[in-house]
Design a protein around this motif. Structure first.
Motif, PDB file in Angstrom:
ATOM      1  N   VAL A   1       0.864  -1.182   0.000  1.00 35.74           N
ATOM      2  CA  VAL A   1       0.000   0.000   0.000  1.00 35.74           C
ATOM      3  C   VAL A   1       0.900   1.231   0.000  1.00 35.74           C
ATOM      4  O   VAL A   1       1.700   1.426   0.931  1.00 35.74           O
ATOM      5  N   ASN A   2       0.783   2.041  -1.050  1.00 32.88           N
ATOM      6  CA  ASN A   2       1.623   3.228  -1.211  1.00 32.88           C
ATOM      7  C   ASN A   2       0.729   4.471  -1.199  1.00 32.88           C
ATOM      8  O   ASN A   2       0.188   4.874  -2.230  1.00 32.88           O
ATOM      9  N   PRO A   3       0.540   5.098  -0.023  1.00 31.00           N
ATOM     10  CA  PRO A   3      -0.372   6.236   0.073  1.00 31.00           C
ATOM     11  C   PRO A   3       0.117   7.463  -0.701  1.00 31.00           C
ATOM     12  O   PRO A   3       1.302   7.783  -0.692  1.00 31.00           O
ATOM     13  N   LYS A   4      -0.832   8.137  -1.334  1.00 34.87           N
ATOM     14  CA  LYS A   4      -0.521   9.435  -1.930  1.00 34.87           C
ATOM     15  C   LYS A   4      -0.480  10.494  -0.835  1.00 34.87           C
ATOM     16  O   LYS A   4       0.343  11.405  -0.857  1.00 34.87           O
TER      17      LYS A   4
ATOM     18  N   SER B   1       4.681   3.975   3.201  1.00 26.17           N
ATOM     19  CA  SER B   1       4.109   2.778   2.599  1.00 26.17           C
ATOM     20  C   SER B   1       4.410   1.554   3.470  1.00 26.17           C
ATOM     21  O   SER B   1       5.238   1.614   4.377  1.00 26.17           O
TER      22      SER B   1
ATOM     23  N   HIS C   1       1.552   2.223   9.198  1.00 28.57           N
ATOM     24  CA  HIS C   1       2.105   3.397   8.508  1.00 28.57           C
ATOM     25  C   HIS C   1       2.601   4.428   9.513  1.00 28.57           C
ATOM     26  O   HIS C   1       1.934   4.704  10.522  1.00 28.57           O
TER      27      HIS C   1
ATOM     28  N   VAL D   1      -5.824   9.816   1.624  1.00 26.93           N
ATOM     29  CA  VAL D   1      -4.775   8.796   1.586  1.00 26.93           C
ATOM     30  C   VAL D   1      -4.621   8.248   0.169  1.00 26.93           C
ATOM     31  O   VAL D   1      -3.520   8.126  -0.363  1.00 26.93           O
TER      32      VAL D   1
ATOM     33  N   PRO E   1      -4.385   5.498  -1.791  1.00 26.00           N
ATOM     34  CA  PRO E   1      -3.168   4.769  -2.148  1.00 26.00           C
ATOM     35  C   PRO E   1      -3.276   4.021  -3.473  1.00 26.00           C
ATOM     36  O   PRO E   1      -4.365   3.647  -3.921  1.00 26.00           O
TER      37      PRO E   1
END
Length: 232
Positions: A37-40, A66, A94, A219, A221
């Motif tokens: 999971v790669n949050p913006k 992330s 996170h 978030v 992601p």
């Protein structure tokens, strides 16, 4: 001549075996693999919303790191081309950081939180069910349960306490593909975008009794998963 024909037939059968009935109505697909999971993490500014300084805009932004965990997919094929799928995973953790706020002690790592992102989707497989390669697209709804929030040691020393964030409902979209290794076993890769919006709160009574700050965080992601699947 007969040996050549026999060899050619065996090769053809070996190639065709995994192609036959790749996905059919009634199949249950179980997939497992590494999921990231790669949050913006595009946030609004940090604001004081409670206490003597309520209404003060501290500026700055919130960011989230992330994390990679074990991802699980469970799918049921309603037809040869349409399925319903549930995404699950072990809990993600996170780091939450604040930067460029007017309150210097707030900048840096505020704390950590965990979340679970169960997502229910309808998926569509456009190719014939006999194809060894099965790309798909999907759309659905996500519920993100956020829990176990706590401030970091540095933030605690600066007087921050009672860090928490709201759970979130949102839409989710995905693209993915299965590649059948055998009639049952498959490779899988998928990419998702999940709409996750939350509001985070943190108290700091050392500034003034009853002081609380909040920040709204999109978030949103990107979620990536690669793994193996098995068809029942």
């Amino acid at each position: 001549m007969h040996k050549s024909l026999l060899s050619a037939s065996l090769i053809a059968l070996a190639i065709a075996a995994p192609i036959a009935n790749a996905h059919e109505a009634g199949d249950i697909l179980v997939r497992a693999g590494a999921i990231t999971v790669n949050p913006k993490a595009d946030s609004g500014s940090v604001k004081v919303d409670r206490g003597p300084a309520a209404g003060t805009n501290l500026g700055g932004k919130a960011t989230m790191g992330s994390d990679t965990q074990l991802g699980l997919n469970f799918a049921y094929m309603l037809t040869n081309n349409i399925g319903i799928e549930l995404l699950a995973a072990t809990p993600f953790e996170h780091d939450v950081k604040l930067k460029n706020t007017a309150l210097a002690p707030a900048n840096g790592k505020l704390g950590t939180l965990k979340h679970l992102p169960p997502t229910l989707s309808v998926v569509y497989y456009p190719l014939d069910s006999k194809s060894v390669f099965q790309p798909y697209v999907g759309a659905g709804i996500n519920y993100t349960w956020i829990y176990d929030e706590h401030v970091g040691s540095r933030a605690s020393e600066a007087g921050f306490d009672n860090f928490r964030a709201k759970n979130s409902w949102g839409l989710a979209w995905q693209v993915g593909a299965d590649y059948m290794l055998t009639d049952k076993l498959m490779l899988n890769a998928q990419v998702r975008y999940i709409d996750i919006n939350t509001t985070a709160y943190v108290d700091n009574n050392s500034v003034a009794p009853g002081t609380r700050a909040k920040v709204n965080v999109d978030v949103d992601p990107m979620v990536y998963m690669v793994g193996l699947g098995y068809k029942f």
